[in-house]
Design a protein around this motif. Structure first.
Motif, PDB file in Angstrom:
ATOM      1  N   SER A 125       0.810  -1.217   0.000  1.00  0.00           N
ATOM      2  CA  SER A 125       0.000   0.000   0.000  1.00  0.00           C
ATOM      3  C   SER A 125       0.846   1.271   0.000  1.00  0.00           C
ATOM      4  O   SER A 125       0.330   2.354  -0.231  1.00  0.00           O
ATOM      5  CB  SER A 125      -0.932   0.011   1.210  1.00  0.00           C
ATOM      6  N   GLY A 126       2.129   1.145   0.272  1.00  0.00           N
ATOM      7  CA  GLY A 126       3.001   2.305   0.276  1.00  0.00           C
ATOM      8  C   GLY A 126       2.972   3.096   1.575  1.00  0.00           C
ATOM      9  O   GLY A 126       3.550   4.173   1.665  1.00  0.00           O
ATOM     10  N   ASP A 127       2.306   2.569   2.600  1.00  0.00           N
ATOM     11  CA  ASP A 127       2.231   3.290   3.879  1.00  0.00           C
ATOM     12  C   ASP A 127       3.264   2.790   4.896  1.00  0.00           C
ATOM     13  O   ASP A 127       3.157   3.051   6.080  1.00  0.00           O
ATOM     14  CB  ASP A 127       0.819   3.237   4.456  1.00  0.00           C
ATOM     15  N   LYS A 128       4.269   2.072   4.408  1.00  0.00           N
ATOM     16  CA  LYS A 128       5.375   1.556   5.224  1.00  0.00           C
ATOM     17  C   LYS A 128       4.919   0.603   6.329  1.00  0.00           C
ATOM     18  O   LYS A 128       5.565   0.477   7.354  1.00  0.00           O
ATOM     19  CB  LYS A 128       6.206   2.699   5.802  1.00  0.00           C
ATOM     20  N   GLN A 129       3.797  -0.029   6.107  1.00  0.00           N
ATOM     21  CA  GLN A 129       3.324  -1.055   7.050  1.00  0.00           C
ATOM     22  C   GLN A 129       3.408  -2.398   6.343  1.00  0.00           C
ATOM     23  O   GLN A 129       2.777  -2.611   5.307  1.00  0.00           O
ATOM     24  CB  GLN A 129       1.886  -0.770   7.459  1.00  0.00           C
ATOM     25  N   LEU A 130       4.198  -3.275   6.910  1.00  0.00           N
ATOM     26  CA  LEU A 130       4.337  -4.595   6.321  1.00  0.00           C
ATOM     27  C   LEU A 130       3.112  -5.446   6.615  1.00  0.00           C
ATOM     28  O   LEU A 130       2.536  -5.374   7.694  1.00  0.00           O
ATOM     29  CB  LEU A 130       5.592  -5.285   6.852  1.00  0.00           C
ATOM     30  N   LYS A 131       2.747  -6.229   5.634  1.00  0.00           N
ATOM     31  CA  LYS A 131       1.593  -7.108   5.752  1.00  0.00           C
ATOM     32  C   LYS A 131       2.014  -8.476   5.219  1.00  0.00           C
ATOM     33  O   LYS A 131       2.826  -8.568   4.295  1.00  0.00           O
ATOM     34  CB  LYS A 131       0.448  -6.524   4.912  1.00  0.00           C
ATOM     35  N   SER A 132       1.464  -9.542   5.795  1.00  0.00           N
ATOM     36  CA  SER A 132       1.806 -10.898   5.368  1.00  0.00           C
ATOM     37  C   SER A 132       0.987 -11.310   4.147  1.00  0.00           C
ATOM     38  O   SER A 132      -0.231 -11.112   4.115  1.00  0.00           O
ATOM     39  CB  SER A 132       1.553 -11.889   6.499  1.00  0.00           C
ATOM     40  N   TYR A 133       1.682 -11.894   3.176  1.00  0.00           N
ATOM     41  CA  TYR A 133       1.044 -12.373   1.954  1.00  0.00           C
ATOM     42  C   TYR A 133       1.493 -13.799   1.672  1.00  0.00           C
ATOM     43  O   TYR A 133       2.657 -14.141   1.897  1.00  0.00           O
ATOM     44  CB  TYR A 133       1.455 -11.515   0.748  1.00  0.00           C
ATOM     45  N   PHE A 134       0.568 -14.599   1.139  1.00  0.00           N
ATOM     46  CA  PHE A 134       0.947 -15.894   0.594  1.00  0.00           C
ATOM     47  C   PHE A 134       1.493 -15.626  -0.801  1.00  0.00           C
ATOM     48  O   PHE A 134       0.862 -14.906  -1.583  1.00  0.00           O
ATOM     49  CB  PHE A 134      -0.257 -16.838   0.471  1.00  0.00           C
ATOM     50  N   LEU A 135       2.638 -16.188  -1.107  1.00  0.00           N
ATOM     51  CA  LEU A 135       3.175 -16.133  -2.457  1.00  0.00           C
ATOM     52  C   LEU A 135       2.752 -17.421  -3.142  1.00  0.00           C
ATOM     53  O   LEU A 135       3.141 -18.516  -2.727  1.00  0.00           O
ATOM     54  CB  LEU A 135       4.699 -16.003  -2.444  1.00  0.00           C
ATOM     55  N   LEU A 136       1.919 -17.270  -4.156  1.00  0.00           N
ATOM     56  CA  LEU A 136       1.408 -18.419  -4.905  1.00  0.00           C
ATOM     57  C   LEU A 136       2.125 -18.524  -6.237  1.00  0.00           C
ATOM     58  O   LEU A 136       2.407 -17.514  -6.887  1.00  0.00           O
ATOM     59  CB  LEU A 136      -0.095 -18.268  -5.172  1.00  0.00           C
ATOM     60  N   ARG A 137       2.361 -19.737  -6.645  1.00  0.00           N
ATOM     61  CA  ARG A 137       2.941 -20.024  -7.960  1.00  0.00           C
ATOM     62  C   ARG A 137       1.912 -20.836  -8.749  1.00  0.00           C
ATOM     63  O   ARG A 137       1.644 -22.001  -8.405  1.00  0.00           O
ATOM     64  CB  ARG A 137       4.225 -20.845  -7.832  1.00  0.00           C
ATOM     65  N   PRO A 138       1.328 -20.239  -9.787  1.00  0.00           N
ATOM     66  CA  PRO A 138       0.373 -20.993 -10.599  1.00  0.00           C
ATOM     67  C   PRO A 138       1.027 -22.234 -11.208  1.00  0.00           C
ATOM     68  O   PRO A 138       2.157 -22.159 -11.706  1.00  0.00           O
ATOM     69  CB  PRO A 138      -0.040 -19.996 -11.686  1.00  0.00           C
ATOM     70  N   VAL A 139       0.348 -23.353 -11.149  1.00  0.00           N
ATOM     71  CA  VAL A 139       0.880 -24.615 -11.651  1.00  0.00           C
ATOM     72  C   VAL A 139       1.162 -24.531 -13.152  1.00  0.00           C
ATOM     73  O   VAL A 139       2.168 -25.047 -13.630  1.00  0.00           O
ATOM     74  CB  VAL A 139      -0.093 -25.780 -11.331  1.00  0.00           C
ATOM     75  N   GLU A 140       0.284 -23.859 -13.886  1.00  0.00           N
ATOM     76  CA  GLU A 140       0.439 -23.783 -15.341  1.00  0.00           C
ATOM     77  C   GLU A 140       1.422 -22.694 -15.775  1.00  0.00           C
ATOM     78  O   GLU A 140       1.868 -22.694 -16.907  1.00  0.00           O
ATOM     79  CB  GLU A 140      -0.915 -23.571 -16.008  1.00  0.00           C
ATOM     80  N   GLU A 141       1.719 -21.761 -14.916  1.00  0.00           N
ATOM     81  CA  GLU A 141       2.644 -20.665 -15.224  1.00  0.00           C
ATOM     82  C   GLU A 141       3.593 -20.493 -14.045  1.00  0.00           C
ATOM     83  O   GLU A 141       3.480 -19.546 -13.275  1.00  0.00           O
ATOM     84  CB  GLU A 141       1.873 -19.365 -15.481  1.00  0.00           C
TER      85      GLU A 141
END
Length: 164
Positions: free
Chosen positions: A27-43
């Protein structure tokens, strides 16, 4: 609920593997947030970031083999999606696709199958909206069932088409 290594379904990207959890400032507000990093199986080179705090609204675990077989067994009994008003057609289609629920997607595909047959009999082509949502629904359903049942997507497509 979700863990690294899980295979999940996302309406936009299809089947993905959760490769890691990362801390980002999106968001650019310098607050870190947790995200799942997904890798599409087809790409596999693509990356999809889903916020951990509302992931259950955007992804779900891929169904099991037993669940996939049960879905195929239910295809004949699933009712076609009822759309009573042309103005709500795209909204109803979008809801079915975004739900990522096999029964909802099959209901949509049945609706589209019936609608396309009726339009063909009237000498009309299918609409762009019908084509777009039909392709999305079919792709995600076929990809998930093929992945889980270790079959080819075309084989799954043919099985479901014959049942419609």
């Amino acid at each position: 609920m979700f863990e690294i290594g899980d295979y999940v379904l996302n309406a936009t990207n299809g089947i993905c593997k959760i490769s890691e959890i990362v801390e980002l400032d999106m968001s650019g507000d310098k607050q870190l947030k947790s995200y799942f990093l997904l890798r599409p199986v087809e790409e596999e080179n693509d990356r999809v970031y889903i916020p951990v705090d509302n992931a259950d609204k955007r992804i779900r675990k891929v169904i099991t083999q037993d669940e996939a077989l049960a879905v195929l067994d239910r295809v004949p009994e699933i009712e076609a999606l009822a759309v009573n008003n042309e103005k709500e057609r795209e909204t109803r289609y979008k809801e079915a696709v975004r739900s990522c629920e096999p029964d909802s997607v099959i209901s949509l595909l049945k609706c589209l199958h019936i609608r396309n047959e009726q339009r063909a009999q009237a000498g009309k082509k299918s609409t762009a909206v019908d084509e777009r949502y039909g392709k999305m629904a079919e792709h995600n359903l076929n990809a998930e069932l093929a992945f889980v049942l270790e079959k080819d997507k075309q084989e799954i497509k043919d099985i479901i088409h014959d049942m419609l």
